[in-house]
Scaffold this motif. Structure first.
Motif, PDB file in Angstrom:
ATOM      1  N   ALA A   7      -0.460  -2.507  -4.636  1.00  0.00           N
ATOM      2  CA  ALA A   7      -0.913  -2.004  -3.360  1.00  0.00           C
ATOM      3  C   ALA A   7      -0.339  -2.492  -2.059  1.00  0.00           C
ATOM      4  CB  ALA A   7      -2.291  -1.859  -3.709  1.00  0.00           C
ATOM      5  N   LEU A   8      -0.198  -3.902  -2.097  1.00  0.00           N
ATOM      6  CA  LEU A   8       0.193  -4.464  -0.871  1.00  0.00           C
ATOM      7  C   LEU A   8       1.554  -4.081  -0.607  1.00  0.00           C
ATOM      8  CD1 LEU A   8      -0.396  -6.678   1.422  1.00  0.00           C
ATOM      9  CD2 LEU A   8       0.691  -8.255  -0.089  1.00  0.00           C
ATOM     10  N   GLN A   9       2.460  -4.039  -1.704  1.00  0.00           N
ATOM     11  CA  GLN A   9       3.853  -3.762  -1.579  1.00  0.00           C
ATOM     12  C   GLN A   9       3.923  -2.121  -0.898  1.00  0.00           C
ATOM     13  OE1 GLN A   9       6.286  -3.732  -5.096  1.00  0.00           O
ATOM     14  NE2 GLN A   9       8.049  -4.378  -3.998  1.00  0.00           N
ATOM     15  N   LEU A  10       3.252  -1.293  -1.141  1.00  0.00           N
ATOM     16  CA  LEU A  10       3.428   0.292  -0.606  1.00  0.00           C
ATOM     17  C   LEU A  10       3.153   0.297   1.001  1.00  0.00           C
ATOM     18  CD1 LEU A  10       1.453   2.033  -3.261  1.00  0.00           C
ATOM     19  CD2 LEU A  10       4.121   2.189  -3.044  1.00  0.00           C
ATOM     20  N   ILE A  11       2.115  -0.879   1.258  1.00  0.00           N
ATOM     21  CA  ILE A  11       1.850  -1.038   2.646  1.00  0.00           C
ATOM     22  C   ILE A  11       3.004  -1.410   3.400  1.00  0.00           C
ATOM     23  CG2 ILE A  11       0.327  -1.840   4.332  1.00  0.00           C
ATOM     24  CD1 ILE A  11      -2.168  -1.581   2.235  1.00  0.00           C
ATOM     25  N   LEU A  12       3.454  -2.543   2.988  1.00  0.00           N
ATOM     26  CA  LEU A  12       4.660  -3.341   3.673  1.00  0.00           C
ATOM     27  C   LEU A  12       5.676  -2.322   3.660  1.00  0.00           C
ATOM     28  CD1 LEU A  12       4.108  -6.666   1.974  1.00  0.00           C
ATOM     29  CD2 LEU A  12       3.451  -5.931   4.482  1.00  0.00           C
ATOM     30  N   LYS A  13       6.019  -1.910   2.699  1.00  0.00           N
ATOM     31  CA  LYS A  13       7.109  -0.703   2.697  1.00  0.00           C
ATOM     32  C   LYS A  13       6.901   0.250   3.878  1.00  0.00           C
ATOM     33  CE  LYS A  13       9.772   2.477  -0.176  1.00  0.00           C
ATOM     34  NZ  LYS A  13      10.056   3.046  -1.506  1.00  0.00           N
ATOM     35  N   GLN A  14       5.720   0.681   4.120  1.00  0.00           N
ATOM     36  CA  GLN A  14       5.614   1.588   5.299  1.00  0.00           C
ATOM     37  C   GLN A  14       5.804   0.943   6.244  1.00  0.00           C
ATOM     38  OE1 GLN A  14       1.527   3.259   5.128  1.00  0.00           O
ATOM     39  NE2 GLN A  14       2.358   5.301   5.815  1.00  0.00           N
ATOM     40  N   LEU A  15       5.407  -0.310   6.622  1.00  0.00           N
ATOM     41  CA  LEU A  15       5.760  -0.739   7.790  1.00  0.00           C
ATOM     42  C   LEU A  15       7.066  -1.082   8.071  1.00  0.00           C
ATOM     43  CD1 LEU A  15       2.856  -3.824   7.804  1.00  0.00           C
ATOM     44  CD2 LEU A  15       2.869  -1.439   8.915  1.00  0.00           C
ATOM     45  N   ASP A  16       7.844  -1.349   7.016  1.00  0.00           N
ATOM     46  CA  ASP A  16       9.278  -1.581   7.088  1.00  0.00           C
ATOM     47  C   ASP A  16      10.208  -0.221   7.581  1.00  0.00           C
ATOM     48  OD1 ASP A  16       9.219  -4.061   6.194  1.00  0.00           O
ATOM     49  OD2 ASP A  16       9.591  -3.764   4.119  1.00  0.00           O
ATOM     50  N   GLU A  17       9.616   1.003   7.044  1.00  0.00           N
ATOM     51  CA  GLU A  17      10.068   2.069   7.384  1.00  0.00           C
ATOM     52  C   GLU A  17       9.836   2.543   8.943  1.00  0.00           C
ATOM     53  OE1 GLU A  17       8.005   4.906   4.914  1.00  0.00           O
ATOM     54  OE2 GLU A  17       8.859   4.478   3.049  1.00  0.00           O
ATOM     55  N   ILE A  18       9.055   1.897   9.824  1.00  0.00           N
ATOM     56  CA  ILE A  18       8.899   2.231  10.983  1.00  0.00           C
ATOM     57  C   ILE A  18       9.226   0.924  11.735  1.00  0.00           C
ATOM     58  CG2 ILE A  18       7.345   4.101  10.703  1.00  0.00           C
ATOM     59  CD1 ILE A  18       4.775   1.925  11.606  1.00  0.00           C
ATOM     60  N   ASN A  19       9.526  -0.052  10.955  1.00  0.00           N
ATOM     61  CA  ASN A  19      10.018  -1.504  11.647  1.00  0.00           C
ATOM     62  C   ASN A  19       8.955  -2.115  12.487  1.00  0.00           C
ATOM     63  OD1 ASN A  19      11.863  -3.729  12.144  1.00  0.00           O
ATOM     64  ND2 ASN A  19      12.628  -2.665  13.884  1.00  0.00           N
ATOM     65  N   LEU A  20       7.699  -1.840  11.960  1.00  0.00           N
ATOM     66  CA  LEU A  20       6.524  -2.489  12.782  1.00  0.00           C
ATOM     67  C   LEU A  20       6.371  -3.954  12.579  1.00  0.00           C
ATOM     68  CD1 LEU A  20       4.243  -1.527  14.710  1.00  0.00           C
ATOM     69  CD2 LEU A  20       2.679  -1.644  12.864  1.00  0.00           C
ATOM     70  N   PRO A  21       6.147  -4.966  13.469  1.00  0.00           N
ATOM     71  CA  PRO A  21       6.127  -6.406  13.040  1.00  0.00           C
ATOM     72  C   PRO A  21       4.603  -6.467  12.398  1.00  0.00           C
ATOM     73  CG  PRO A  21       6.665  -6.203  15.309  1.00  0.00           C
ATOM     74  CD  PRO A  21       6.579  -4.715  14.999  1.00  0.00           C
ATOM     75  N   ARG A  22       4.370  -7.314  11.639  1.00  0.00           N
ATOM     76  CA  ARG A  22       3.073  -7.667  10.856  1.00  0.00           C
ATOM     77  C   ARG A  22       2.817  -9.155  10.608  1.00  0.00           C
ATOM     78  NH1 ARG A  22       6.728  -5.995   6.950  1.00  0.00           N
ATOM     79  NH2 ARG A  22       7.442  -4.460   8.758  1.00  0.00           N
ATOM     80  N   ILE A  23       1.577  -9.172  10.478  1.00  0.00           N
ATOM     81  CA  ILE A  23       1.142 -10.682  10.248  1.00  0.00           C
ATOM     82  C   ILE A  23       0.132 -10.510   8.933  1.00  0.00           C
ATOM     83  CG2 ILE A  23      -0.681 -12.444  10.970  1.00  0.00           C
ATOM     84  CD1 ILE A  23       0.066 -11.728  13.833  1.00  0.00           C
ATOM     85  N   LEU A  24       0.558 -11.285   8.143  1.00  0.00           N
ATOM     86  CA  LEU A  24      -0.517 -11.208   6.794  1.00  0.00           C
ATOM     87  C   LEU A  24      -1.577 -12.055   6.813  1.00  0.00           C
ATOM     88  CD1 LEU A  24       0.511  -9.667   4.324  1.00  0.00           C
ATOM     89  CD2 LEU A  24       1.284 -11.922   3.327  1.00  0.00           C
ATOM     90  N   PHE A  25      -2.968 -11.589   6.469  1.00  0.00           N
ATOM     91  CA  PHE A  25      -4.058 -12.282   6.787  1.00  0.00           C
ATOM     92  C   PHE A  25      -4.583 -12.458   5.323  1.00  0.00           C
ATOM     93  CE2 PHE A  25      -8.714 -12.611   7.621  1.00  0.00           C
ATOM     94  CZ  PHE A  25      -8.650 -13.603   8.453  1.00  0.00           C
ATOM     95  N   ILE A  26      -4.791 -13.532   4.560  1.00  0.00           N
ATOM     96  CA  ILE A  26      -5.359 -13.687   3.217  1.00  0.00           C
ATOM     97  C   ILE A  26      -6.624 -13.896   3.230  1.00  0.00           C
ATOM     98  CG2 ILE A  26      -4.809 -14.599   1.083  1.00  0.00           C
ATOM     99  CD1 ILE A  26      -2.175 -13.561   2.024  1.00  0.00           C
ATOM    100  N   ASN A  27      -7.202 -13.067   2.756  1.00  0.00           N
ATOM    101  CA  ASN A  27      -8.833 -13.193   2.623  1.00  0.00           C
ATOM    102  C   ASN A  27      -9.453 -13.668   1.179  1.00  0.00           C
ATOM    103  OD1 ASN A  27     -11.494 -12.978   3.409  1.00  0.00           O
ATOM    104  ND2 ASN A  27     -11.475 -10.650   2.964  1.00  0.00           N
ATOM    105  N   LYS A  28     -10.589 -14.091   0.879  1.00  0.00           N
ATOM    106  CA  LYS A  28     -11.029 -14.518  -0.118  1.00  0.00           C
ATOM    107  C   LYS A  28     -10.415 -15.617  -0.798  1.00  0.00           C
ATOM    108  CE  LYS A  28     -12.528  -9.447  -0.478  1.00  0.00           C
ATOM    109  NZ  LYS A  28     -12.663  -8.466  -1.351  1.00  0.00           N
ATOM    110  N   VAL A  29      -9.983 -16.706  -0.035  1.00  0.00           N
ATOM    111  CA  VAL A  29      -9.216 -17.842  -0.591  1.00  0.00           C
ATOM    112  C   VAL A  29     -10.300 -18.538  -1.518  1.00  0.00           C
ATOM    113  CG1 VAL A  29      -8.006 -19.855  -0.053  1.00  0.00           C
ATOM    114  CG2 VAL A  29      -7.860 -17.860   1.338  1.00  0.00           C
ATOM    115  N   ASP A  30     -11.544 -18.588  -1.296  1.00  0.00           N
ATOM    116  CA  ASP A  30     -12.398 -19.167  -2.221  1.00  0.00           C
ATOM    117  C   ASP A  30     -12.336 -18.808  -3.586  1.00  0.00           C
ATOM    118  OD1 ASP A  30     -13.560 -17.067  -0.868  1.00  0.00           O
ATOM    119  OD2 ASP A  30     -15.288 -17.961  -1.227  1.00  0.00           O
ATOM    120  N   LYS A  31     -12.155 -17.383  -3.838  1.00  0.00           N
ATOM    121  CA  LYS A  31     -12.097 -16.650  -5.015  1.00  0.00           C
ATOM    122  C   LYS A  31     -10.889 -16.840  -5.699  1.00  0.00           C
ATOM    123  CE  LYS A  31     -15.447 -13.304  -3.208  1.00  0.00           C
ATOM    124  NZ  LYS A  31     -16.474 -14.227  -3.781  1.00  0.00           N
TER     125      LYS A  31
END
Length: 270
Positions: free
Chosen positions: A117-141
């Motif tokens: 699911a994450l890959q689909l979102i990142l591919k969409q960002l690639d298509e419009i060349n939008l900078p992105r920051i990855l924010f990892i949640n729920k590390v404790d799990k």
């Protein structure tokens, strides 16, 4: 940052919060608004008290069903955040938000089963060349270390992922973080700013190796920085921050941050 002149842009910045369903985007927006002083009390999605997802339908379903927008200021700059629904039924809302955004914060879990699911979102960002920051949640799990998380996340991203932080763990609880650019360690304090502490002895070696890995990646696009690393010279911190900003803006890298423990209730957010 203007990649030609090195100057900071003027005016409001627009940030899209995107990510898979139930990743914690609305909870992140609530935390940002609270910690920047835009709201006096941090609400919870599970308690139906968040600024976002205020529509009766969203409250009833415990999920975003429409785009939420909110503005705040930080260090004198104005930011507008667009919280995008994560469910595929509302994908068009996300596409519309991305077209007007300056950068995307991609909220995801440290769960390799959700990488597709994450890959689909990142591919969409690639298509419009939008900078992105990855924010990892729920590390404790998660039982994965930061390096393990990067290992299974990297195939989902066309851009090199670089650790910007290391979480400090006490058992399964995230108690603070190490800033790899500043080379400083901080502990979280409830309702207060993070407190600067001495670098934990058990993290000193990991911090040095991961910081060098970050600098090596930045040096791929900075010959002077590469020369400094080859000469065992410590690069000036303003150069490190300048490279982080410019290489993010140019789409050369994707910095990776980790959520603090206050993001833990995000399992009810979309």
């Amino acid at each position: 940052m203007d990649t030609q002149t090195g100057s900071r842009p003027q005016g409001s910045r627009c940030v899209a919060l995107v990510g898979p369903y139930l990743s914690g985007k609305t909870t992140l927006l609530e935390a940002i608004l609270f910690h920047t002083g835009a709201i006096a009390r941090q609400g919870r999605v599970s308690g139906k008290s968040s600024v976002g997802d205020a529509a009766p339908e969203a409250r009833a379903h415990g999920m975003s069903i429409e785009l939420n927008a909110a503005s705040t200021t930080y260090l004198g700059d104005s930011y507008t955040f667009l919280d995008c629904p994560g469910s595929v039924e509302f994908a068009q809302d996300q596409r519309a938000a991305l077209s007007g955004a300056d950068v995307a914060i991609v909220v995801c879990e440290a769960d390799d089963k959700k990488a597709p699911a994450l890959q689909l979102i990142l591919k969409q960002l690639d298509e419009i060349n939008l900078p992105r920051i990855l924010f990892i949640n729920k590390v404790d799990k998660s039982d994965s270390s930061p390096r393990d998380v990067l290992e299974w996340l990297q195939p989902a991203s066309s851009k090199p992922l670089i650790l910007r932080q290391l979480p400090i763990m006490k058992g399964s609880i995230v108690t603070g973080f190490v800033d790899l650019a500043l080379e400083r360690a901080f502990v979280y304090q409830e309702h207060l700013e993070s407190k600067l502490i001495d670098m934990p002895a058990d993290m000193a070696e990991l911090e040095k190796s991961q910081r060098f890995a970050m600098l090596e990646r930045l040096a791929d696009h900075d010959d002077e920085l590469m020369e400094q690393l080859l000469s065992d010279m410590e690069p000036p911190k303003d150069r490190v921050f300048g490279d982080l900003a410019s290489e993010l803006a140019n789409g050369f890298i994707t910095p990776v941050l980790f959520a603090p423990p206050s993001m833990a209730p995000a399992s009810s957010a979309c």
